[in-house]
Design an enzyme around this catalytic site. Structure first.
Site, PDB file in Angstrom:
ATOM      1  N   HIS A  21      29.293  48.686  40.293  1.00  0.00           N
ATOM      2  CA  HIS A  21      28.987  48.229  38.938  1.00  0.00           C
ATOM      3  C   HIS A  21      27.630  47.524  38.966  1.00  0.00           C
ATOM      4  O   HIS A  21      26.952  47.482  40.000  1.00  0.00           O
ATOM      5  CB  HIS A  21      30.097  47.338  38.377  1.00  0.00           C
ATOM      6  CG  HIS A  21      30.452  46.147  39.222  1.00  0.00           C
ATOM      7  ND1 HIS A  21      29.531  45.187  39.606  1.00  0.00           N
ATOM      8  CD2 HIS A  21      31.639  45.750  39.763  1.00  0.00           C
ATOM      9  CE1 HIS A  21      30.120  44.255  40.321  1.00  0.00           C
ATOM     10  NE2 HIS A  21      31.394  44.569  40.454  1.00  0.00           N
ATOM     11  N   HIS A  24      26.597  45.039  41.778  1.00  0.00           N
ATOM     12  CA  HIS A  24      26.086  45.619  43.032  1.00  0.00           C
ATOM     13  C   HIS A  24      24.626  46.035  42.863  1.00  0.00           C
ATOM     14  O   HIS A  24      23.788  45.809  43.748  1.00  0.00           O
ATOM     15  CB  HIS A  24      26.920  46.838  43.431  1.00  0.00           C
ATOM     16  CG  HIS A  24      28.384  46.557  43.589  1.00  0.00           C
ATOM     17  ND1 HIS A  24      29.323  47.046  42.714  1.00  0.00           N
ATOM     18  CD2 HIS A  24      29.070  45.837  44.513  1.00  0.00           C
ATOM     19  CE1 HIS A  24      30.530  46.645  43.095  1.00  0.00           C
ATOM     20  NE2 HIS A  24      30.411  45.909  44.180  1.00  0.00           N
ATOM     21  N   CYS A 130      44.158  37.040  51.873  1.00  0.00           N
ATOM     22  CA  CYS A 130      43.792  37.765  50.657  1.00  0.00           C
ATOM     23  C   CYS A 130      43.223  39.115  51.062  1.00  0.00           C
ATOM     24  O   CYS A 130      42.167  39.179  51.716  1.00  0.00           O
ATOM     25  CB  CYS A 130      42.763  36.981  49.852  1.00  0.00           C
ATOM     26  SG  CYS A 130      42.099  37.916  48.439  1.00  0.00           S
ATOM     27  N   CYS A 133      39.667  39.783  49.517  1.00  0.00           N
ATOM     28  CA  CYS A 133      38.557  39.142  50.240  1.00  0.00           C
ATOM     29  C   CYS A 133      38.518  39.536  51.704  1.00  0.00           C
ATOM     30  O   CYS A 133      37.510  39.291  52.379  1.00  0.00           O
ATOM     31  CB  CYS A 133      38.678  37.615  50.158  1.00  0.00           C
ATOM     32  SG  CYS A 133      38.413  36.906  48.530  1.00  0.00           S
ATOM     33  N   CYS A 155      44.543  33.912  45.043  1.00  0.00           N
ATOM     34  CA  CYS A 155      43.159  33.729  45.471  1.00  0.00           C
ATOM     35  C   CYS A 155      42.325  33.285  44.277  1.00  0.00           C
ATOM     36  O   CYS A 155      42.411  33.873  43.196  1.00  0.00           O
ATOM     37  CB  CYS A 155      42.622  35.038  46.043  1.00  0.00           C
ATOM     38  SG  CYS A 155      40.837  35.050  46.319  1.00  0.00           S
ATOM     39  N   HIS A 158      39.968  36.409  43.312  1.00  0.00           N
ATOM     40  CA  HIS A 158      40.541  37.650  42.785  1.00  0.00           C
ATOM     41  C   HIS A 158      41.702  37.440  41.823  1.00  0.00           C
ATOM     42  O   HIS A 158      42.151  38.384  41.170  1.00  0.00           O
ATOM     43  CB  HIS A 158      41.010  38.540  43.944  1.00  0.00           C
ATOM     44  CG  HIS A 158      39.898  39.140  44.735  1.00  0.00           C
ATOM     45  ND1 HIS A 158      39.371  38.529  45.846  1.00  0.00           N
ATOM     46  CD2 HIS A 158      39.182  40.272  44.558  1.00  0.00           C
ATOM     47  CE1 HIS A 158      38.400  39.275  46.332  1.00  0.00           C
ATOM     48  NE2 HIS A 158      38.252  40.327  45.566  1.00  0.00           N
ATOM     49  N   LYS A 305      33.070  36.804  35.514  1.00  0.00           N
ATOM     50  CA  LYS A 305      32.473  37.581  36.590  1.00  0.00           C
ATOM     51  C   LYS A 305      32.849  39.060  36.422  1.00  0.00           C
ATOM     52  O   LYS A 305      33.952  39.391  35.996  1.00  0.00           O
ATOM     53  CB  LYS A 305      32.970  37.073  37.956  1.00  0.00           C
ATOM     54  CG  LYS A 305      32.309  37.774  39.135  1.00  0.00           C
ATOM     55  CD  LYS A 305      33.001  37.451  40.449  1.00  0.00           C
ATOM     56  CE  LYS A 305      32.378  38.251  41.581  1.00  0.00           C
ATOM     57  NZ  LYS A 305      33.189  38.247  42.793  1.00  0.00           N
ATOM     58  N   LYS A 308      36.396  45.104  37.770  1.00  0.00           N
ATOM     59  CA  LYS A 308      36.984  46.373  37.314  1.00  0.00           C
ATOM     60  C   LYS A 308      38.375  46.131  36.718  1.00  0.00           C
ATOM     61  O   LYS A 308      38.742  46.704  35.700  1.00  0.00           O
ATOM     62  CB  LYS A 308      37.090  47.356  38.485  1.00  0.00           C
ATOM     63  CG  LYS A 308      35.750  47.865  38.986  1.00  0.00           C
ATOM     64  CD  LYS A 308      35.137  48.848  38.018  1.00  0.00           C
ATOM     65  CE  LYS A 308      33.832  49.403  38.574  1.00  0.00           C
ATOM     66  NZ  LYS A 308      33.188  50.327  37.638  1.00  0.00           N
TER      67      LYS A 308
END
Length: 523
Positions: A21, A24, A130, A133, A155, A158, A305, A308
């Site tokens: 996305h 990145h 996790c 991670c 987490c 996430h 943040k 997806k």
């Protein structure tokens, strides 16, 4: 940084559990801009990017798609991650995959050395893990779950439940390096940047380090531990080593010595791995630590943040297909303070495209070239006596060149762009005030017309050199109209000394054509 110095810069290697996305792409573009600037300054530059393909998350993702982990990784790399580099015009020098033989060999060499030196031992470990991670979490890293995860510890990154794991693993004696790391942070205050990330990491280490579990025996997708093939190497220990295996660790000492140490550009959420675990590993192996670790902020959509799972992930192509690659690169480097979180909106990129790229820079270039073509048949005018206004443009060229160069050395990418844009604004104001179209009406002011347009052209060429790392396609198109030789051969720290062609050539097309407000789905 003096010209000719080694400048080895890396992006993180990206996890291939899903497609890229714009978060990145943001990291890739920032690293590419820094590399292009240093390369054009004459530094011995090397840009590395790549993919992280081992670990439990990849195994589970591949299994859910009824393919092997390697088949999944091959598909994602070929169809998504390599194309990303073209989508946002990344000029990388190397692309490493953690499934490459060169990497696997280097990881095993490194691991064996630490084992032989007594820095790895076997022991029992129980903790909250996790998978997202790929990291064991401390209590401070967990928060109370909400919604379907209410009543569970999740987490903090996430927002998904962690798993309680108990395994017999191999451990790296990372606790031995607590004080050496603190000494590093104190002796090299700019080792971790920006200051907010540095402070967080220093406080984390001061709380005490525990030894790091570096192997897993509950699954087999990974690099085998060389002395015990029942274990695979912990994915982060494996992944971090890409930065040295890519430049010849253990197999090509000459290239390794030429390139290493590196500057790492990473997201702030993985800065801890790069600024704590990674330098501790290097110290253990007797290798130099990185030059810098820069943890940039997150790209936010609607204040959250990029994710997806939350439908906030935006593919880079959604932006480049509307605004073009150069506008993508320019926007994210200009609109967001590098090192801080930044909010993306379609309205903002559209407004900046029209005001700054189309009207500000693109129109400036078209006007200067069109007037030289019209009033001098394309021949570059000879500059005569200079007025204070002309000298002010020249002084602005020299000042913004020096200031932008200094900003790049501080990783202040957005500041560098803003500084260069001062010359765009100065040239637009200069042309408005000097009114060359009025000067052209009187033969008695023809010499003055030549000086005004010649001065404007000199400024435009300086802009072209300075903006080439940010908007390379537009800069090269413009250079073909006004420059002589290769654009990338013009020293960027001496941009005002660029080589002009004897005549300008009309632009084949508008650099940044006006576009309609894009219609974008909300999800």
């Amino acid at each position: 940084m003096p010209a000719g110095e080694s400048f080895y810069i890396t992006t993180p290697i990206f996890y291939v559990n899903d497609v890229p996305h714009i978060g990145h792409a943001y990291t890739e573009v920032a690293s590419d801009v820094l590399a292009r600037w240093h390369r054009q300054r004459g530094d011995d530059t090397w840009l590395l990017t790549g993919t992280d393909e081992h670990g439990q998350k990849i195994l589970r993702t591949a299994t859910s798609h009824d393919v092997t982990p390697k088949e999944w990784a091959d598909k994602l790399v070929e169809e998504s991650w390599i194309p990303l580099l073209e989508t946002v015009n990344i000029r990388n020098d190397d692309f490493i995959r953690t499934t490459d033989a060169r990497h696997e060999t280097g990881v095993q060499l490194f691991l064996q050395k630490l084992y032989d030196d007594g820095l790895i031992y076997q022991g029992e470990f129980e903790g909250f893990y996790c998978v997202g991670c790929e990291e064991y979490k401390q209590a401070s890293d967990l928060v109370d779950g909400t919604g379907p995860f209410e009543g569970q510890q999740v987490c903090a990154i996430h927002s998904k439940p962690v798993e309680l794991l108990k395994e017999s693993n191999y451990f790296f004696r990372m606790s031995d390096f607590e004080q050496p790391l603190l000494d590093l942070y104190e002796s090299q205050p700019d080792f971790i940047q920006p200051e907010s990330v540095r402070n967080e990491i220093v406080q984390f280490v001061k709380q005490g380090l525990r030894d790091l579990s570096i192997s897993r025996a509950s699954f087999d997708w990974g690099i085998k531990v060389p002395w015990d093939d029942k274990h695979v190497v912990y994915v982060w220990f494996d992944a971090l080593l890409n930065y040295v295996t890519a430049v010849g660790y253990g197999v090509d000492d000459e290239n390794f010595d030429r390139r290493w140490p590196a500057t790492h550009i990473v997201g702030k959420d993985i800065a801890r791995f790069h600024a704590v675990i990674w330098p501790a590993m290097l110290m253990a192996a007797g290798l130099p630590v990185p030059k810098h670790v820069f943890g940039h902020g997150w790209l936010l959509v609607g204040g959250e943040k990029m994710s997806k799972s939350k439908l906030t992930g935006i593919a880079p192509q959604q932006i480049t297909e509307t605004f073009g690659v150069d506008a993508f690169r320019y926007y994210f480097m200009r609109a967001i303070t590098f090192g801080q979180d930044g909010n993306f909106s379609w309205e903002d990129i559209s407004a900046r495209y029209q005001a700054e790229l189309a009207n500000g820079f693109g129109n400036l270039a078209s006007r200067i070239i069109a007037m030289i073509t019209r009033y001098f048949d394309g021949t570059v005018p000879v500059i005569g006596d200079l007025t204070e206004a002309d000298l002010a443009i020249r002084e602005t060229e020299l000042r913004v060149t020096a200031d932008a160069d200094a900003a790049i050395d501080r990783f202040a990418i957005n500041e560098a762009v803003s500084t260069v844009w001062e010359l765009v604004d100065a040239l637009n104001g200069y042309i408005t005030e000097q009114e060359p179209w009025v000067l052209a009406k009187n033969e008695a002011t023809r010499d003055r017309l030549a000086t005004v347009l010649g001065t404007a052209l000199r400024g435009l060429g300086t802009l072209t050199v300075l903006l080439s790392p940010f908007i390379p396609d537009a800069a090269h198109k413009l250079w073909e109209s006004i420059g002589q030789g290769e654009l990338t051969s013009q020293n960027i720290d001496r941009a005002a000394e660029w080589s002009a062609a004897p005549a300008v050539v009309p632009l084949p097309s508008t650099l940044f054509p006006r576009i309609e407000q894009p219609e974008v789905a909300t999800a």
